[in-house]
Design a protein around this motif. Structure first.
Motif, PDB file in Angstrom:
ATOM      1  N   THR A  18      -4.527   8.872  21.667  1.00  0.00           N
ATOM      2  CA  THR A  18      -4.209  10.081  20.896  1.00  0.00           C
ATOM      3  C   THR A  18      -3.111  10.851  21.621  1.00  0.00           C
ATOM      4  OG1 THR A  18      -5.816  11.448  22.065  1.00  0.00           O
ATOM      5  CG2 THR A  18      -6.617  10.266  20.108  1.00  0.00           C
ATOM      6  N   LYS A  19      -2.490  11.769  20.903  1.00  0.00           N
ATOM      7  CA  LYS A  19      -1.462  12.620  21.528  1.00  0.00           C
ATOM      8  C   LYS A  19      -2.060  13.446  22.658  1.00  0.00           C
ATOM      9  CE  LYS A  19       1.602  12.919  17.593  1.00  0.00           C
ATOM     10  NZ  LYS A  19       2.276  13.731  16.606  1.00  0.00           N
ATOM     11  N   GLU A  20      -3.307  13.881  22.488  1.00  0.00           N
ATOM     12  CA  GLU A  20      -3.971  14.678  23.524  1.00  0.00           C
ATOM     13  C   GLU A  20      -4.190  13.848  24.793  1.00  0.00           C
ATOM     14  OE1 GLU A  20      -5.181  14.434  20.295  1.00  0.00           O
ATOM     15  OE2 GLU A  20      -4.402  16.375  19.654  1.00  0.00           O
ATOM     16  N   GLU A  21      -4.611  12.596  24.625  1.00  0.00           N
ATOM     17  CA  GLU A  21      -4.800  11.728  25.794  1.00  0.00           C
ATOM     18  C   GLU A  21      -3.465  11.473  26.494  1.00  0.00           C
ATOM     19  OE1 GLU A  21      -8.447   8.692  24.968  1.00  0.00           O
ATOM     20  OE2 GLU A  21      -6.719   8.493  23.622  1.00  0.00           O
ATOM     21  N   ASP A  22      -2.432  11.199  25.716  1.00  0.00           N
ATOM     22  CA  ASP A  22      -1.098  11.008  26.295  1.00  0.00           C
ATOM     23  C   ASP A  22      -0.696  12.229  27.112  1.00  0.00           C
ATOM     24  OD1 ASP A  22      -0.690   8.467  25.270  1.00  0.00           O
ATOM     25  OD2 ASP A  22       0.586   9.133  23.616  1.00  0.00           O
ATOM     26  N   GLN A  23      -0.893  13.411  26.549  1.00  0.00           N
ATOM     27  CA  GLN A  23      -0.484  14.636  27.226  1.00  0.00           C
ATOM     28  C   GLN A  23      -1.288  14.864  28.505  1.00  0.00           C
ATOM     29  OE1 GLN A  23       2.342  16.241  26.166  1.00  0.00           O
ATOM     30  NE2 GLN A  23       2.115  17.023  28.243  1.00  0.00           N
ATOM     31  N   ARG A  24      -2.589  14.563  28.469  1.00  0.00           N
ATOM     32  CA  ARG A  24      -3.408  14.693  29.682  1.00  0.00           C
ATOM     33  C   ARG A  24      -2.902  13.789  30.789  1.00  0.00           C
ATOM     34  NH1 ARG A  24      -9.832  15.584  28.993  1.00  0.00           N
ATOM     35  NH2 ARG A  24      -9.620  17.544  27.904  1.00  0.00           N
ATOM     36  N   ASP A  27       0.514  15.129  32.063  1.00  0.00           N
ATOM     37  CA  ASP A  27       0.311  16.340  32.877  1.00  0.00           C
ATOM     38  C   ASP A  27      -0.277  15.992  34.241  1.00  0.00           C
ATOM     39  OD1 ASP A  27       1.287  17.826  30.765  1.00  0.00           O
ATOM     40  OD2 ASP A  27      -0.692  18.489  30.071  1.00  0.00           O
TER      41      ASP A  27
END
Length: 146
Positions: A18-24, A27
């Motif tokens: 997911t985009k959230e996993e990618d961003q985590r 970061d």
């Protein structure tokens, strides 16, 4: 004996990121660096195994990755490198900054092989197709005589 598994298979996500996993992941690596891939998922709050995180970073998320089509110069470098290094994708990737070994391998198998065939060249030997066929036939004849 071998290594213990890289993750608890029962508690990991599989499939598309997911985009959230990618961003985590982005970061976490931006702050802490790549470090130990086996411990990274837990520290970054991801329900993924370390191998999945490493591959996602290396093949898709690294900021220095080159996106888009291969240039003619890259094509020719891959062709000449294959002739010398016998499909050692990581060595070839080292000569093409921003390209991954997996991307180069896939590009070779889907585009460049065909390009060589249309030029009348054997993808394995880089010799003219009729010359490669003759060399193969001669080789087989020689082997039978022994």
């Amino acid at each position: 004996m071998g290594r213990s598994p890289c993750c608890e298979k029962a508690h990991t996500n599989k499939g598309a990121w997911t985009k959230e996993e990618d961003q985590r992941l982005i970061d976490y690596i931006r702050i802490h660096g790549e470090g130990c891939w086996r411990s990274l998922p837990k520290q970054a709050g991801l329900l993924r195994c370390g191998k999945s995180c490493r591959l996602r970073w290396i093949n898709y998320l690294r900021p220095d990755l080159k996106r888009g089509n291969f240039t003619e110069e890259e094509d020719e470098l891959i062709i000449s490198s294959i002739a010398c290094s016998e499909n050692k994708w990581s060595l070839i990737a080292g000569r093409l900054p921003g390209r991954t070994d997996n991307e180069i391998k896939n590009y070779w198998n889907t585009h460049i092989k065909r390009k060589l065939l249309t030029r009348g060249l054997d993808p394995q030997t880089h010799r003219p197709l009729n010359e490669a066929a003759t060399a193969t036939a001669t080789h087989h004849r020689r082997r039978r005589n022994f």
